[in-house]
Motif scaffolding. Structure first.
Motif: not given
Length: 93
Positions: A37-45
C-alpha cells in the motif's frame, strides 16, 4: 495531500515500471490483501505486484529500498511495457 507530500519529501523518488504488456494485479489472488500500500516499506527483493500476460504471472519487484510513495495503476488495469506503476521514496541513509 499526504501522497503528494510523500513524493515532494522524497526528492529523488525511484520508479517501478512494467517489464512487459499485461494486466496489473496488486495482490497474489482475488480477495487477498495487496502486496503493498502507499507507505509500505519495501526492499530491493520485495514483490510489489504481478503482471499477467497470456496466463503467465510475472512478479514485479521493488528494485529499490524505501517506502511506497505512490501507486499509479488500479488493480486489474492493462499496462504497457515500461509504463510507470509506482514510485518509491528512498530510505534515509
Amino acid at each position: 495531500d499526504a501522497a503528494t507530500a510523500n513524493i515532494e519529501g522524497a526528492g529523488e523518488a525511484r520508479e517501478i515500471r512494467a517489464p512487459m504488456v499485461g494486466t496489473f494485479y496488486r495482490s497474489p489472488k482475488p480477495g487477498a490483501p495487496p502486496f503493498v500500500e502507499t507507505g509500505s516499506v519495501v526492499g530491493v527483493e520485495s514483490v510489489v505486484a504481478i503482471v499477467e500476460t497470456m496466463k503467465l504471472m510475472t512478479s514485479i519487484y521493488a528494485g529499490h529500498s524505501g517506502r511506497i510513495a505512490e501507486i499509479l495503476i488500479d488493480d486489474g488495469q492493462f499496462v504497457a511495457q515500461n509504463q510507470l506503476l509506482m514510485r518509491v521514496a528512498p530510505s534515509a541513509p
